[in-house]
Design an enzyme around this catalytic site. Structure first.
Site, PDB file in Angstrom:
ATOM      1  N   CYS A   1     -41.831 -28.339 -64.067  1.00 38.65           N
ATOM      2  CA  CYS A   1     -43.191 -28.273 -63.530  1.00 38.65           C
ATOM      3  C   CYS A   1     -43.244 -27.237 -62.410  1.00 38.65           C
ATOM      4  O   CYS A   1     -42.261 -27.010 -61.707  1.00 38.65           O
ATOM      5  CB  CYS A   1     -43.619 -29.635 -62.998  1.00 38.65           C
TER       6      CYS A   1
ATOM      7  N   ASP B   1     -44.678 -27.578 -59.739  1.00 39.97           N
ATOM      8  CA  ASP B   1     -44.766 -28.307 -58.461  1.00 39.97           C
ATOM      9  C   ASP B   1     -43.720 -27.809 -57.460  1.00 39.97           C
ATOM     10  O   ASP B   1     -42.539 -27.680 -57.796  1.00 39.97           O
ATOM     11  CB  ASP B   1     -44.558 -29.806 -58.741  1.00 39.97           C
TER      12      ASP B   1
ATOM     13  N   ARG C   1     -42.246 -29.168 -55.186  1.00 40.23           N
ATOM     14  CA  ARG C   1     -41.227 -30.131 -54.765  1.00 40.23           C
ATOM     15  C   ARG C   1     -40.098 -30.301 -55.778  1.00 40.23           C
ATOM     16  O   ARG C   1     -39.217 -31.135 -55.586  1.00 40.23           O
ATOM     17  CB  ARG C   1     -41.901 -31.490 -54.496  1.00 40.23           C
TER      18      ARG C   1
ATOM     19  N   HIS D   1     -41.561 -34.800 -63.685  1.00 43.58           N
ATOM     20  CA  HIS D   1     -41.352 -35.565 -62.451  1.00 43.58           C
ATOM     21  C   HIS D   1     -42.448 -36.604 -62.281  1.00 43.58           C
ATOM     22  O   HIS D   1     -43.607 -36.362 -62.629  1.00 43.58           O
ATOM     23  CB  HIS D   1     -41.294 -34.636 -61.228  1.00 43.58           C
TER      24      HIS D   1
ATOM     25  N   CYS E   1     -46.587 -36.531 -61.086  1.00 41.92           N
ATOM     26  CA  CYS E   1     -46.998 -35.173 -61.475  1.00 41.92           C
ATOM     27  C   CYS E   1     -48.536 -35.079 -61.484  1.00 41.92           C
ATOM     28  O   CYS E   1     -49.206 -35.798 -62.235  1.00 41.92           O
ATOM     29  CB  CYS E   1     -46.448 -34.827 -62.853  1.00 41.92           C
TER      30      CYS E   1
HETATM   31 ZN    ZN Z   1     -45.923 -31.735 -61.857  1.00 43.95          ZN
END
Ligand code: ZN
Length: 224
Positions: free
Chosen positions: A55, A57, A59, A111, A114
Site C-alpha cells: 500500500c 500508506d 506507515r 495492512h 487501510c
Molecule cells: Zn493502505
C-alpha cells in the site's frame, strides 16, 4: 479513516522541504562512515530477490518493517495494494522483476486500518479513486456472505484487508508473466502478508503459491 484507538498520531510538524535535504546529507554521511564503498556498490547494479507490492500508506515502508536495506527489495506500491490485470504500471514492474531481475518471491502486503479498504466499504464518493477502489468492492462482493456476518465494523474491515491480499495473490498468479515463469520452470513464489500498524507485526496469510496446482484450470496457460 484508519482504526485509531489513541488520540495521538505521529508528529510530522518537524518535517519540511529543507529538512528532507538535510536528512539526505546525514544519510550519506552515516552510510559512508559505516562503509566507504556503500554507494559504489549500489551504483554497480541491483539483484533484489524480492518484489514487494504494498500500500502507498506512509506507515508501511517495505525496507524498514522487514529490516532490509536499499538494494534488497524491489518495490511497487499503490493505494490498498490492489492487483488489477490491466494495470500497466504494476505489470511493467512485475515483468521487469520476474524476467530481468529474476526475483524469487513476490509479496503482496496489505495492512490493517487501510484507508483505501475502509473507503471501499462505504457509499461515499472520494473522486477518481472511486474507480480504483471499485476493485476492492468486487472482493467484498465475492466474499459478501462471510463479511456481512461480521458485526463489528473494524473486524469486518480487517477481514476485507486480508481477503483483498488473498485475492491479490490469486490475481497475480493468473497474470501471463507469472504463468510463463512457471511454465519455463522458473523458481517463483507469490505470497500474501498483512501488516499490523498497531503492533508492527506481519501476519503471513499462508497463501504462498509456487505453481498452478491451486489455480482453476481456466486461468492456467500451458505454453502451447
Ligand atoms: Zn493502505
Amino acid at each position: 479513516m484508519c482504526a485509531q484507538t489513541t488520540t495521538q498520531i505521529h508528529d510530522t510538524s518537524h518535517i519540511s522541504y529543507e529538512s528532507l535535504l538535510e536528512g539526505n546529507r546525514i544519510f550519506v554521511e552515516e552510510s559512508l562512515q559505516e562503509d566507504p564503498e556503500y554507494f559504489n556498490k549500489l551504483a554497480n547494479g541491483q539483484k533484489p530477490p524480492v518484489l514487494w507490492i504494498g500500500c502507498a500508506d506512509s506507515r508501511v515502508p517495505a525496507n524498514q518493517i522487514t529490516h532490509t536495506n536499499p538494494g534488497e527489495i524491489f518495490v511497487h506500491r499503490n493505494i490498498a495494494n490492489v492487483i488489477v490485470h490491466t494495470d500497466m504500471n504494476m505489470l511493467s514492474v512485475l515483468d521487469y522483476a520476474v524476467n530481468v531481475l529474476k526475483v524469487k518471491h513476490v509479496i503482496i502486503t496489505g495492512h490493517y486500518g487501510c484507508g483505501g479498504v475502509i473507503a471501499s466499504m462505504t457509499s461515499k464518493q472520494f473522486g477518481i479513486i472511486d474507480n480504483w477502489l471499485r476493485n476492492i468492492k468486487d472482493v467484498y462482493r465475492i466474499h459478501s456472505k462471510e463479511l456481512d456476518a461480521i458485526v463489528d465494523d473494524t473486524q469486518r474491515a480487517d477481514r476485507l484487508v486480508e481477503l483483498n491480499v488473498i485475492e491479490g495473490v490469486s490475481n497475480l498468479c493468473k497474470t501471463s508473466i507469472v504463468q510463463n515463469a512457471w511454465q519455463n520452470g522458473q523458481e517463483l513464489s507469490v505470497h500474501g502478508w498483512v501488516y499490523s500498524l498497531a503492533t508492527g507485526i506481519i501476519k503471513d496469510m499462508k497463501v504462498s503459491t509456487q505453481n498452478n496446482s491451486q489455480l482453476d484450470e481456466v486461468f492456467r496457460f500451458d505454453g502451447k
